[in-house]
Design a protein around this motif. Structure first.
Motif, PDB file in Angstrom:
ATOM      1  N   HIS A  31      -0.671   7.660   6.753  1.00 14.47           N
ATOM      2  CA  HIS A  31       0.531   7.386   5.938  1.00 14.47           C
ATOM      3  C   HIS A  31       0.202   6.551   4.703  1.00 14.47           C
ATOM      4  CE1 HIS A  31       1.625   3.942   9.026  1.00 14.47           C
ATOM      5  NE2 HIS A  31       0.851   3.451   8.092  1.00 14.47           N
ATOM      6  N   VAL A  60      -6.252  -5.920   2.076  1.00 14.93           N
ATOM      7  CA  VAL A  60      -4.956  -5.803   1.401  1.00 14.93           C
ATOM      8  C   VAL A  60      -4.804  -6.723   0.191  1.00 14.93           C
ATOM      9  CG1 VAL A  60      -3.400  -4.799   3.098  1.00 14.93           C
ATOM     10  CG2 VAL A  60      -3.943  -7.226   3.238  1.00 14.93           C
ATOM     11  N   VAL A 101       0.868  -1.185   0.000  1.00 22.55           N
ATOM     12  CA  VAL A 101       0.000   0.000   0.000  1.00 22.55           C
ATOM     13  C   VAL A 101       0.901   1.230   0.000  1.00 22.55           C
ATOM     14  CG1 VAL A 101      -1.855   1.270   1.132  1.00 22.55           C
ATOM     15  CG2 VAL A 101      -1.800  -1.230   1.294  1.00 22.55           C
ATOM     16  N   CYS A 135      -2.640  -7.972  11.275  1.00 22.84           N
ATOM     17  CA  CYS A 135      -2.370  -7.159  12.470  1.00 22.84           C
ATOM     18  C   CYS A 135      -3.512  -7.285  13.479  1.00 22.84           C
ATOM     19  CB  CYS A 135      -2.109  -5.698  12.107  1.00 22.84           C
ATOM     20  SG  CYS A 135      -3.569  -4.705  11.828  1.00 22.84           S
ATOM     21  N   ASP A 142     -11.538  -1.682  10.046  1.00 23.12           N
ATOM     22  CA  ASP A 142     -10.144  -1.497   9.639  1.00 23.12           C
ATOM     23  C   ASP A 142     -10.150  -0.672   8.350  1.00 23.12           C
ATOM     24  OD1 ASP A 142      -7.575  -1.552   8.722  1.00 23.12           O
ATOM     25  OD2 ASP A 142      -7.341  -3.735   8.797  1.00 23.12           O
ATOM     26  N   GLY A 168     -11.617  -2.114   2.703  1.00 23.70           N
ATOM     27  CA  GLY A 168     -10.509  -2.213   1.756  1.00 23.70           C
ATOM     28  C   GLY A 168      -9.476  -3.202   2.264  1.00 23.70           C
ATOM     29  N   TYR A 179      -6.217   0.973   4.878  1.00 26.23           N
ATOM     30  CA  TYR A 179      -5.990   1.278   3.453  1.00 26.23           C
ATOM     31  C   TYR A 179      -7.115   2.148   2.876  1.00 26.23           C
ATOM     32  CZ  TYR A 179      -7.035   0.496  -1.445  1.00 26.23           C
ATOM     33  OH  TYR A 179      -7.438   0.681  -2.735  1.00 26.23           O
ATOM     34  N   GLY A 195       0.554   4.026  13.570  1.00 28.17           N
ATOM     35  CA  GLY A 195       0.041   3.269  12.435  1.00 28.17           C
ATOM     36  C   GLY A 195      -1.150   2.445  12.854  1.00 28.17           C
ATOM     37  N   SER A 196      -1.760   1.776  11.881  1.00 29.91           N
ATOM     38  CA  SER A 196      -2.994   1.050  12.178  1.00 29.91           C
ATOM     39  C   SER A 196      -2.793  -0.163  13.077  1.00 29.91           C
ATOM     40  CB  SER A 196      -3.682   0.614  10.883  1.00 29.91           C
ATOM     41  OG  SER A 196      -4.454   1.689  10.407  1.00 29.91           O
ATOM     42  N   SER A 197      -1.613  -0.762  13.067  1.00 29.74           N
ATOM     43  CA  SER A 197      -1.392  -1.882  13.987  1.00 29.74           C
ATOM     44  C   SER A 197      -1.593  -1.405  15.423  1.00 29.74           C
ATOM     45  CB  SER A 197       0.019  -2.455  13.828  1.00 29.74           C
ATOM     46  OG  SER A 197       0.201  -2.982  12.541  1.00 29.74           O
ATOM     47  N   THR A 215     -13.579  -4.855   7.283  1.00 27.65           N
ATOM     48  CA  THR A 215     -12.461  -4.215   6.611  1.00 27.65           C
ATOM     49  C   THR A 215     -12.971  -3.312   5.495  1.00 27.65           C
ATOM     50  OG1 THR A 215     -11.091  -6.139   7.103  1.00 27.65           O
ATOM     51  CG2 THR A 215     -10.267  -4.620   5.428  1.00 27.65           C
ATOM     52  N   ASP A 243      -5.000   5.071   8.392  1.00 23.80           N
ATOM     53  CA  ASP A 243      -3.581   5.318   8.192  1.00 23.80           C
ATOM     54  C   ASP A 243      -3.354   6.539   7.319  1.00 23.80           C
ATOM     55  OD1 ASP A 243      -1.998   3.612   9.710  1.00 23.80           O
ATOM     56  OD2 ASP A 243      -2.004   1.997   8.214  1.00 23.80           O
TER      57      ASP A 243
HETATM   58  C1  LIG Z   1      -1.521  -1.298   6.337  1.00 22.59           C
HETATM   59  C2  LIG Z   1      -2.670  -2.025   6.853  1.00 22.59           C
HETATM   60  C3  LIG Z   1      -2.738  -2.404   8.200  1.00 22.59           C
HETATM   61  C4  LIG Z   1      -1.578  -2.229   9.153  1.00 22.59           C
HETATM   62  O1  LIG Z   1      -1.308  -0.876   9.367  1.00 22.59           O
HETATM   63  P1  LIG Z   1       0.136  -0.327   9.782  1.00 22.59           P
HETATM   64  O2  LIG Z   1      -0.010   1.143   9.665  1.00 22.59           O
HETATM   65  O3  LIG Z   1       1.120  -0.893   8.801  1.00 22.59           O
HETATM   66  O4  LIG Z   1       0.415  -0.779  11.168  1.00 22.59           O
HETATM   67  C5  LIG Z   1      -3.897  -2.995   8.638  1.00 22.59           C
HETATM   68  N1  LIG Z   1      -4.939  -3.216   7.809  1.00 22.59           N
HETATM   69  C6  LIG Z   1      -4.899  -2.882   6.510  1.00 22.59           C
HETATM   70  C7  LIG Z   1      -6.102  -3.145   5.644  1.00 22.59           C
HETATM   71  C8  LIG Z   1      -3.768  -2.273   5.984  1.00 22.59           C
HETATM   72  O5  LIG Z   1      -3.731  -1.928   4.693  1.00 22.59           O
END
Ligand SMILES: *Cc1c(COP(=O)(O)O)cnc(C)c1O
Length: 479
Positions: A299, A243, A94, A188, A268, A241, A271, A153-155, A239, A297
């Motif tokens: 980022h 991964v 991503v 995560c 979640d 979106g 993304y 971050g999302s984790s 979720t 995120d």
């Molecule tokens: C990137 C991502 C995460 C994890 O997020 P981090 O910022 O890398 O900790 C979790 N869920 C999805 C769908 C992601 O794309």
């Protein structure tokens, strides 16, 4: 930087204004030059030359050294030995790009080094962070009682959400609590559940339908079964979106089920969450504003550098209930209404994260973020249209947001041969050096994926991507 024999005061670590200016200009020049050359940089650096990589393990010098040779090695040898994540041709995993304004914000935050962990120590800066969370909450159409937290971050956001839900919904009855994820849920979440004390035997992996969305009937059956067994279903994850394929779970329906059974519904949106910024995409993300908690995120979807995550919690009091703490040695918070950051999350001392979102947001304004996010989806749709039309290519799922996966499928070859061709395609496209794509394995089959989310990826890079995929795919047909 200093020499013991010269009788210099070794304990004086302050730099002169001129030295700071000179070092700053040097670093800035190299950073700007790096960004200016991203378009011509190879899309994936040589990450396999172990000798050169180990050269980054230096001994700690007893006497400091000048900055120039260090920057030479960083920019010349070590930074290039990586995936070119900020490059315009980066369609792997991503992307995000990393807006320069955030680097400037970090420079300000870290040279001024104010403490924003508790409100009284830097109240105006805590207000800046609070306003960033308000903007994000408004974009996500969360109610005014929502509060949130900027994380790395999302984790981390996911772990904080789960811990909060566990404490609010289960208290001491942790072993009875059951959480529901789908086969497409990011790993995560499993990790965060484990860290939050929810053991693997209390996590149900709900199957997905033909479009990789959570199967609602299966979710309901699993909850009923756990209830009948005397357990306490407490947490469900959708979720926005995924991964692998960019699938968006039926969040509105999961929210209904969560409401009916009293579950905490976490979304979640790491993304895909920021696609909600564009009003036209809100039907795709229907139900997202109903989440009890939402991981995002910046980022990724706001194009900021790594280390910028966010968490929104629908009822901000839940965050406070779990993270509120006071100490006799700290200035006390004058008022529960102010945004005392340490009372909303696990950290006390932390970087001033608000500024790294606030500065780019103020500089660009909301309209340009909306335009960039909308463009990324259009570009993904275009890439999909062209790649799906290539011979012997099968797309798993057209882009729901800005990501899609596909594989090579020669009708007269075995699935294993097609797996190999697909892996060769990913490696071959990346090896051409102009764009980088990554892959995933789903139900035992290999797929290549394209995720368009770097602000630097424009139409030119999509044309390049399509041309390179076509070229390498044609080659796999001849072997
Ligand atoms: C990137 C991502 C995460 C994890 O997020 P981090 O910022 O890398 O900790 C979790 N869920 C999805 C769908 C992601 O794309």
């Amino acid at each position: 930087m200093s020499d013991a024999s010269s009788g210099e005061d070794l304990a004086d670590l302050e730099l002169s204004a001129d030295t700071m200016r000179e070092m700053g200009a040097n670093v800035l020049e190299r950073c700007i030059d790096h960004v200016a050359r991203l378009g011509e940089a190879v899309s994936c650096g040589n990450v396999h030359d172990i000798e050169a990589i180990r050269s980054a393990r230096l001994a700690l010098p007893e006497i400091g050294m000048p900055i120039d040779p260090l920057l030479d090695r960083l920019f010349g040898e070590w930074i290039p030995r990586s995936f070119t994540t900020p490059g315009p041709g980066y369609f792997a995993y991503v992307p995000g790009g990393g807006l320069y304004a955030t680097a400037l914000a970090d420079l300000i935050a870290e040279t001024t080094n104010r403490f924003v962990g508790v409100w009284p120590a830097a109240p105006a800066l805590a207000e800046i962070e609070a306003s960033v969370i308000d903007w994000i909450a408004q974009w996500m159409q969360f109610p005014s009682a929502a509060r949130g937290l900027l994380t790395s971050g999302s984790s981390m956001s996911t772990w904080i959400a789960i811990t909060t839900a566990r404490e609010c919904r289960l208290g001491t009855r942790i072993r009875e609590g059951v959480a529901y994820v789908s086969r497409q849920t990011h790993h995560c979440v499993a990790k965060a559940l484990r860290l939050a004390g929810i053991a693997a035997d209390r996590v149900r992996v709900v199957p997905t339908d033909a479009t990789y969305r959570m199967d609602l009937g299966a979710l309901r059956d699993a909850i009923e079964a756990d209830r009948a067994a005397g357990l306490c279903p407490f947490f469900a994850v959708s979720t926005a979106g995924s991964v692998h394929f960019g699938a968006v779970d039926p969040m509105d329906e999961v929210a209904d089920i969560a409401e009916e059974y009293g579950l905490w519904h976490h979304v979640d949106g790491a993304y895909g969450g920021f696609f909600h910024v564009v009003p036209e995409f809100r039907t795709i993300l229907r139900g997202l504003p109903r989440a009890d908690s939402l991981a995002l995120d910046p980022h990724k979807g706001l194009f900021l550098p790594y280390g910028t995550g966010a968490l929104l919690v629908r009822d901000g009091r839940d965050l406070r209930r779990v993270h509120g703490a006071s100490a006799d040695y700290l200035p006390s918070n004058p008022d529960d209404e102010v945004y005392d950051i340490a009372s909303y999350g696990p950290e006390l001392s932390r970087p001033f994260r608000g500024l790294r979102i606030w500065l780019p947001m103020m500089l660009y304004g909301a309209a340009r973020f909306r335009a960039a996010i909308a463009e990324k989806r259009s570009l993904a749709v275009l890439a999909h249209e062209r790649i799906a039309a290539l011979p012997n290519v099968r797309v798993a799922l057209p882009p729901t947001l800005s990501l899609f996966a596909f594989r090579i499928e020669h009708p007269d070859r075995s699935p294993e041969d097609n797996d190999r061709s697909t892996r060769d395609l990913i490696a071959g496209v990346t090896a051409l050096g102009r764009v980088m794509i990554s892959g995933c394995r789903e139900s035992g089959r290999d797929f290549a994926r394209v995720c368009v989310l770097s602000f630097r990826s424009r139409r030119t890079q999509i044309e390049q991507l399509v041309a390179d995929v076509a070229e390498v795919a044609a080659r796999t047909g001849r072997t």
